[in-house]
Design an enzyme around this catalytic site. Structure first.
Site, PDB file in Angstrom:
ATOM      1  N   CYS A   1      -9.324   4.219 -29.769  1.00 17.25           N
ATOM      2  CA  CYS A   1     -10.569   4.900 -30.172  1.00 17.25           C
ATOM      3  C   CYS A   1     -11.517   5.074 -28.994  1.00 17.25           C
ATOM      4  CB  CYS A   1     -11.230   4.133 -31.299  1.00 17.25           C
ATOM      5  SG  CYS A   1     -10.212   4.146 -32.766  1.00 17.25           S
TER       6      CYS A   1
ATOM      7  N   GLY B   1       0.754  -1.254   0.000  1.00 12.64           N
ATOM      8  CA  GLY B   1       0.000   0.000   0.000  1.00 12.64           C
ATOM      9  C   GLY B   1       0.770   1.281   0.000  1.00 12.64           C
TER      10      GLY B   1
ATOM     11  N   TYR C   1      -8.042   5.418 -13.320  1.00  9.44           N
ATOM     12  CA  TYR C   1      -8.088   6.115 -12.022  1.00  9.44           C
ATOM     13  C   TYR C   1      -7.885   7.612 -12.157  1.00  9.44           C
ATOM     14  CZ  TYR C   1      -6.238   1.465 -10.574  1.00  9.44           C
ATOM     15  OH  TYR C   1      -5.994   0.142 -10.382  1.00  9.44           O
TER      16      TYR C   1
ATOM     17  N   ARG D   1       3.870  -1.532  -5.612  1.00  4.39           N
ATOM     18  CA  ARG D   1       4.138  -0.249  -6.259  1.00  4.39           C
ATOM     19  C   ARG D   1       5.416   0.439  -5.733  1.00  4.39           C
ATOM     20  NH1 ARG D   1      -0.008   2.950  -8.149  1.00  4.39           N
ATOM     21  NH2 ARG D   1      -1.438   1.766  -6.847  1.00  4.39           N
TER      22      ARG D   1
HETATM   23  C1  LIG Z   1      -3.761  -7.979  -0.963  1.00  4.19           C
HETATM   24  C2  LIG Z   1      -2.803  -7.054  -1.572  1.00  4.19           C
HETATM   25  N1  LIG Z   1      -1.534  -7.050  -1.134  1.00  4.19           N
HETATM   26  C3  LIG Z   1      -0.601  -6.213  -1.652  1.00  4.19           C
HETATM   27  C4  LIG Z   1      -0.938  -5.331  -2.638  1.00  4.19           C
HETATM   28  C5  LIG Z   1       0.124  -4.415  -3.188  1.00  4.19           C
HETATM   29  O1  LIG Z   1      -0.159  -3.105  -2.952  1.00  4.19           O
HETATM   30  P1  LIG Z   1       0.855  -1.944  -3.361  1.00  4.19           P
HETATM   31  O2  LIG Z   1       1.258  -2.172  -4.768  1.00  4.19           O
HETATM   32  O3  LIG Z   1       0.092  -0.712  -3.177  1.00  4.19           O
HETATM   33  O4  LIG Z   1       2.019  -2.036  -2.412  1.00  4.19           O
HETATM   34  C6  LIG Z   1      -2.246  -5.268  -3.106  1.00  4.19           C
HETATM   35  C7  LIG Z   1      -2.645  -4.263  -4.106  1.00  4.19           C
HETATM   36  O5  LIG Z   1      -3.611  -3.589  -4.030  1.00  4.19           O
HETATM   37  C8  LIG Z   1      -3.201  -6.167  -2.578  1.00  4.19           C
HETATM   38  O6  LIG Z   1      -4.468  -6.174  -3.011  1.00  4.19           O
END
Ligand SMILES: Cc1ncc(COP(=O)(O)O)c(C=O)c1O
Length: 413
Positions: A343, A239, A317, A276
């Site tokens: 398109c 997250g 998003y 991410r």
């Molecule tokens: C269960 C779970 N774990 C980990 C992640 C990875 O999240 P992030 O890429 O934001 O670190 C996600 C992505 O939403 C997820 O759904």
């Protein structure tokens, strides 16, 4: 300098001009920096200090084999959200006990494979799913390792599509129901509760929801411990957000400290599932300007050869990605609406960008596209999935070739 920076006015990846890669491999092309990937992983790992922890990189962010193989050599484990991701992880050499398996809708076939593999944990998302795992394990004469994904009813304050910790979101089991469920594990014969799990959202840039979730997870762990359940670890999810626009975001140290401070009293090791924050800044999508045309009195459309079929985030998003010309032309800044070739009017990659003048044939880089980029690419408009290139040690190689129309048509009668 590692990652994406300018040398002699040309945007480079670890010193390799992106224009050279684009000219050799064509566009659109994803380019990744191995040095940045390693740096991000090591920085997060170091942020936990000597507190026992495991990083389960979230394959959903980007599971191109060369990238996850690199993470494996660094010591990463895996967070998978489908059995296909589990299989890719296995092919790359990860052991079953290095894999946690998430996902709000797991089929019986997926659960059967997960139980048979004896993964580190199947993170169950509902009472019914727990019953299905139990029935499958009992039928196989084994005990499945499960974790409960807890829905803490916390607002991650991220985009609604990637906020997952509110009661109204489809994820996890409400915290009150988990409290009722915990004591039942002493009598369950085919499931072993090894952990509690949470993931409240993605691209989180405010530490309060993360701190709040970690504290709730720790409280619940105390309840489990009082109920006589010997948990092995707590899984705090992923997250952590990255800076797409140059603004300040929490550091890996802020992130790790929030978890360690909350979880230390339980004496349990921490698992995190970042995606991410590790791979996002390590990738860029390189595209070519196909056309320029008037838009308003003060702005032009710049049509590029990458759009929502290659990078869905802006259309999905309304996400912001910095867009930079690879070789900046001399001249004052001009206003552009950077649009893709698909398109759809919604196929806008960057709105109202002030850039040095563009011309047809110029290359541009869409920055911070390492996460949720290539993995979400589609064949809409019959567009082939782009190639992916990994830059390492001053050289580069194609780690995923561009899809061809024959690849696509091979699946059709
Ligand atoms: C269960 C779970 N774990 C980990 C992640 C990875 O999240 P992030 O890429 O934001 O670190 C996600 C992505 O939403 C997820 O759904």
């Amino acid at each position: 300098m590692i990652g994406f920076s300018r040398t002699d006015e040309i945007l480079t990846c670890d010193g390799v001009p992106l224009s050279a890669i684009a000219a050799a491999e064509g566009t659109p092309v994803y380019v990744y920096s191995a040095a940045m990937l390693r740096h991000r992983y090591r920085e997060l790992d170091a942020a936990f200090g000597d507190y026992p922890h495991a990083i389960h990189y979230a394959f959903k962010a980007n599971s191109t084999r060369a990238l996850v193989a690199e993470l494996r050599t660094l010591g990463s484990c895996v967070d998978a959200v489908s059995m296909w991701e589990v299989e890719v992880a296995r092919k790359v050499g990860f052991e079953p006990r290095q894999i946690v398996f998430d996902g709000v809708g797991k089929s019986d076939a997926e659960l059967e494979s997960a139980v048979a593999l004896d993964l580190k944990a199947i993170n169950v998302e509902s009472h019914r799913e727990l019953q299905r795992v139990e029935a499958i394990a009992a039928r196989m004469g084994t005990v499945a390792r499960v974790a409960i994904r807890v829905n803490p009813d916390i607002d991650a304050k991220s985009h609604p599509h990637i906020s997952t910790g509110l009661k109204v979101n489809k994820f996890g089991i409400p915290i009150g129901d988990v409290q009722t469920l915990l004591p039942t594990f002493k009598a369950r014969r085919a499931t072993h509760l090894v952990a509690l799990h949470m993931h409240v959202g993605s691209q989180i840039t405010n530490m309060d929801p993360i701190r709040g979730a970690a504290l709730k997870l720790a409280e619940l762990a105390h309840e489990a411990q009082h109920a006589g359940i010997a948990l092995e670890y707590l899984d705090a999810g992923g997250g952590l957000g990255i800076s797409y626009d140059g603004g300040a975001v929490p550091s890996f140290r802020d992130y790790a400290t929030a978890f360690v401070d909350a979880i230390r009293p339980t004496r349990l090791p921490i698992v995190v599932e970042p995606g991410r924050s590790i791979i996002g800044p390590a990738g860029a999508l390189v595209a070519r300007v196909l056309d320029l045309k008037p838009r308003t009195a003060t702005s032009e459309f710049a049509v590029i050869d990458a759009g929502m079929s290659e990078l869905m985030r802006p259309a999905l998003y309304n996400a912001f990605h910095l867009i930079e010309p690879i070789a900046a032309r001399i001249g004052g800044l001009k206003q552009y609406e950077i649009v893709g070739p698909v398109c759809e009017s919604g196929d806008v990659v960057g709105r109202d960008r002030m850039l040095t003048p563009l011309d047809v044939g110029d290359f541009v880089a869409i920055c911070d596209a390492g996460a949720y980029g290539a993995v979400m690419a589609s064949n809409y408009n019959r567009r082939p999935i782009p190639a992916e290139v990994l830059v390492d040690n001053g050289g580069w190689r194609v780690v995923r070739r561009r899809q061809t129309l024959n690849d696509l048509l091979a699946l059709e009668a």
